[in-house]
Design a protein around this motif. Structure first.
Motif, PDB file in Angstrom:
ATOM      1  N   ALA A   1       0.894  -0.746  -0.111  1.00  0.00           N
ATOM      2  CA  ALA A   1      -0.179  -0.191   0.309  1.00  0.00           C
ATOM      3  C   ALA A   1       0.557   1.181  -0.230  1.00  0.00           C
ATOM      4  CB  ALA A   1      -0.570   0.452   1.326  1.00  0.00           C
ATOM      5  N   GLY A   2       1.797   1.491  -0.193  1.00  0.00           N
ATOM      6  CA  GLY A   2       3.015   2.280   0.185  1.00  0.00           C
ATOM      7  C   GLY A   2       2.888   3.068   1.712  1.00  0.00           C
ATOM      8  N   THR A   3       2.387   2.703   2.564  1.00  0.00           N
ATOM      9  CA  THR A   3       2.149   3.078   3.764  1.00  0.00           C
ATOM     10  C   THR A   3       3.025   2.422   4.759  1.00  0.00           C
ATOM     11  OG1 THR A   3       0.361   1.493   4.599  1.00  0.00           O
ATOM     12  CG2 THR A   3      -0.189   3.805   3.259  1.00  0.00           C
ATOM     13  N   GLU A   4       2.958   2.828   6.439  1.00  0.00           N
ATOM     14  CA  GLU A   4       3.596   2.503   7.229  1.00  0.00           C
ATOM     15  C   GLU A   4       2.805   1.350   8.192  1.00  0.00           C
ATOM     16  OE1 GLU A   4       6.376   3.692   8.993  1.00  0.00           O
ATOM     17  OE2 GLU A   4       6.524   4.803   6.737  1.00  0.00           O
ATOM     18  N   PRO A   5       3.554   0.698   8.593  1.00  0.00           N
ATOM     19  CA  PRO A   5       3.347  -0.392   9.303  1.00  0.00           C
ATOM     20  C   PRO A   5       2.215   0.233  10.318  1.00  0.00           C
ATOM     21  CG  PRO A   5       5.315  -1.240   8.612  1.00  0.00           C
ATOM     22  CD  PRO A   5       4.587   0.396   8.253  1.00  0.00           C
ATOM     23  N   ASP A   6       0.381  -1.309  10.088  1.00  0.00           N
ATOM     24  CA  ASP A   6      -0.175  -1.116  11.261  1.00  0.00           C
ATOM     25  C   ASP A   6       0.492  -2.430  12.468  1.00  0.00           C
ATOM     26  OD1 ASP A   6      -1.834  -0.792  13.428  1.00  0.00           O
ATOM     27  OD2 ASP A   6      -3.567  -0.730  11.761  1.00  0.00           O
ATOM     28  N   TYR A   7       1.816  -2.059  13.689  1.00  0.00           N
ATOM     29  CA  TYR A   7       1.531  -3.435  13.516  1.00  0.00           C
ATOM     30  C   TYR A   7       1.137  -3.370  15.763  1.00  0.00           C
ATOM     31  CZ  TYR A   7       6.274  -2.655  11.772  1.00  0.00           C
ATOM     32  OH  TYR A   7       7.135  -3.329  11.205  1.00  0.00           O
ATOM     33  N   ARG A   8      -0.646  -3.198  15.211  1.00  0.00           N
ATOM     34  CA  ARG A   8      -0.736  -2.864  16.727  1.00  0.00           C
ATOM     35  C   ARG A   8      -1.380  -4.302  16.894  1.00  0.00           C
ATOM     36  NH1 ARG A   8      -5.693   1.407  15.316  1.00  0.00           N
ATOM     37  NH2 ARG A   8      -5.400   0.411  12.865  1.00  0.00           N
ATOM     38  N   ALA A   9      -2.068  -5.401  15.483  1.00  0.00           N
ATOM     39  CA  ALA A   9      -2.673  -6.743  15.971  1.00  0.00           C
ATOM     40  C   ALA A   9      -1.413  -7.349  16.642  1.00  0.00           C
ATOM     41  CB  ALA A   9      -3.111  -7.230  15.240  1.00  0.00           C
ATOM     42  N   TRP A  10       0.043  -7.025  15.932  1.00  0.00           N
ATOM     43  CA  TRP A  10       1.027  -7.869  16.652  1.00  0.00           C
ATOM     44  C   TRP A  10       1.885  -7.479  17.972  1.00  0.00           C
ATOM     45  CZ3 TRP A  10       6.308  -4.979  17.112  1.00  0.00           C
ATOM     46  CH2 TRP A  10       7.273  -5.924  17.459  1.00  0.00           C
ATOM     47  N   VAL A  11       1.670  -6.244  18.290  1.00  0.00           N
ATOM     48  CA  VAL A  11       1.604  -5.848  19.534  1.00  0.00           C
ATOM     49  C   VAL A  11       0.572  -6.756  20.972  1.00  0.00           C
ATOM     50  CG1 VAL A  11       2.117  -3.790  21.176  1.00  0.00           C
ATOM     51  CG2 VAL A  11       2.924  -3.081  19.101  1.00  0.00           C
ATOM     52  N   ALA A  12      -0.150  -6.479  20.256  1.00  0.00           N
ATOM     53  CA  ALA A  12      -1.620  -7.155  21.166  1.00  0.00           C
ATOM     54  C   ALA A  12      -0.919  -8.840  21.028  1.00  0.00           C
ATOM     55  CB  ALA A  12      -2.602  -6.918  20.670  1.00  0.00           C
ATOM     56  N   LYS A  13      -1.170  -9.138  19.988  1.00  0.00           N
ATOM     57  CA  LYS A  13      -0.041 -10.671  20.471  1.00  0.00           C
ATOM     58  C   LYS A  13       1.210 -11.024  21.375  1.00  0.00           C
ATOM     59  CE  LYS A  13      -2.238 -13.915  18.988  1.00  0.00           C
ATOM     60  NZ  LYS A  13      -3.100 -14.742  19.772  1.00  0.00           N
ATOM     61  N   VAL A  14       2.357 -10.206  21.430  1.00  0.00           N
ATOM     62  CA  VAL A  14       3.030 -10.197  22.055  1.00  0.00           C
ATOM     63  C   VAL A  14       3.241 -10.021  23.789  1.00  0.00           C
ATOM     64  CG1 VAL A  14       5.328  -8.926  22.619  1.00  0.00           C
ATOM     65  CG2 VAL A  14       4.751  -9.432  19.886  1.00  0.00           C
ATOM     66  N   GLU A  15       1.984  -8.776  23.680  1.00  0.00           N
ATOM     67  CA  GLU A  15       1.690  -8.521  24.461  1.00  0.00           C
ATOM     68  C   GLU A  15       1.068  -9.653  25.591  1.00  0.00           C
ATOM     69  OE1 GLU A  15      -0.452  -4.853  25.372  1.00  0.00           O
ATOM     70  OE2 GLU A  15       1.292  -4.024  25.039  1.00  0.00           O
ATOM     71  N   GLU A  16       0.192 -10.281  24.428  1.00  0.00           N
ATOM     72  CA  GLU A  16      -0.880 -11.973  25.410  1.00  0.00           C
ATOM     73  C   GLU A  16      -0.008 -12.860  25.351  1.00  0.00           C
ATOM     74  OE1 GLU A  16      -3.441 -15.262  23.089  1.00  0.00           O
ATOM     75  OE2 GLU A  16      -3.580 -13.383  22.681  1.00  0.00           O
ATOM     76  N   ILE A  17       0.673 -12.542  24.406  1.00  0.00           N
ATOM     77  CA  ILE A  17       2.230 -14.168  24.619  1.00  0.00           C
ATOM     78  C   ILE A  17       3.227 -13.802  26.184  1.00  0.00           C
ATOM     79  CG2 ILE A  17       4.303 -15.641  23.472  1.00  0.00           C
ATOM     80  CD1 ILE A  17       2.867 -14.745  20.632  1.00  0.00           C
ATOM     81  N   LYS A  18       2.981 -12.553  26.399  1.00  0.00           N
ATOM     82  CA  LYS A  18       3.910 -12.585  27.528  1.00  0.00           C
ATOM     83  C   LYS A  18       3.166 -12.394  28.730  1.00  0.00           C
ATOM     84  CE  LYS A  18       7.795  -8.933  25.480  1.00  0.00           C
ATOM     85  NZ  LYS A  18       8.677  -8.745  26.256  1.00  0.00           N
ATOM     86  N   ALA A  19       2.085 -12.817  28.975  1.00  0.00           N
ATOM     87  CA  ALA A  19       1.115 -12.333  29.904  1.00  0.00           C
ATOM     88  C   ALA A  19       0.875 -13.987  30.235  1.00  0.00           C
ATOM     89  CB  ALA A  19      -0.207 -11.831  29.776  1.00  0.00           C
TER      90      ALA A  19
END
Length: 80
Positions: A51-69
């Motif tokens: 898309a020529g845009t900046e990546p939207d990492y929100r889903a990734w960040v949420a999953k990493v937080e879930e895994i850490k928990a």
């Protein structure tokens, strides 16, 4: 006869238990990252490139937080 060089102190036993718990949690996290969160990051980066845009990492960040928990690292071993 007792081989005193093989006897472990309570502190050594506690450190070994902590290390085993840490290693197990770290391995579980690494596996979960590989299977669950890494694909989300790769997809976000790919979609952004297309898309020529900046990546939207929100889903990734949420999953990493879930895994850490899910797999918390043990607190530092207490020396008594």
């Amino acid at each position: 006869m007792i081989d005193w060089s093989k006897v472990k102190t309570a502190e050594q036993q506690a450190q070994e238990r902590w290390q085993a718990e840490y290693d197990a949690a770290a391995a579980a996290r690494a596996n979960a990252y590989r299977l669950e969160s890494d694909p989300l990051k790769t997809e976000a980066e790919f979609d952004a490139i297309k898309a020529g845009t900046e990546p939207d990492y929100r889903a990734w960040v949420a999953k990493v937080e879930e895994i850490k928990a899910r797999y918390p690292l043990p607190l530092a071993a207490k020396v008594e």
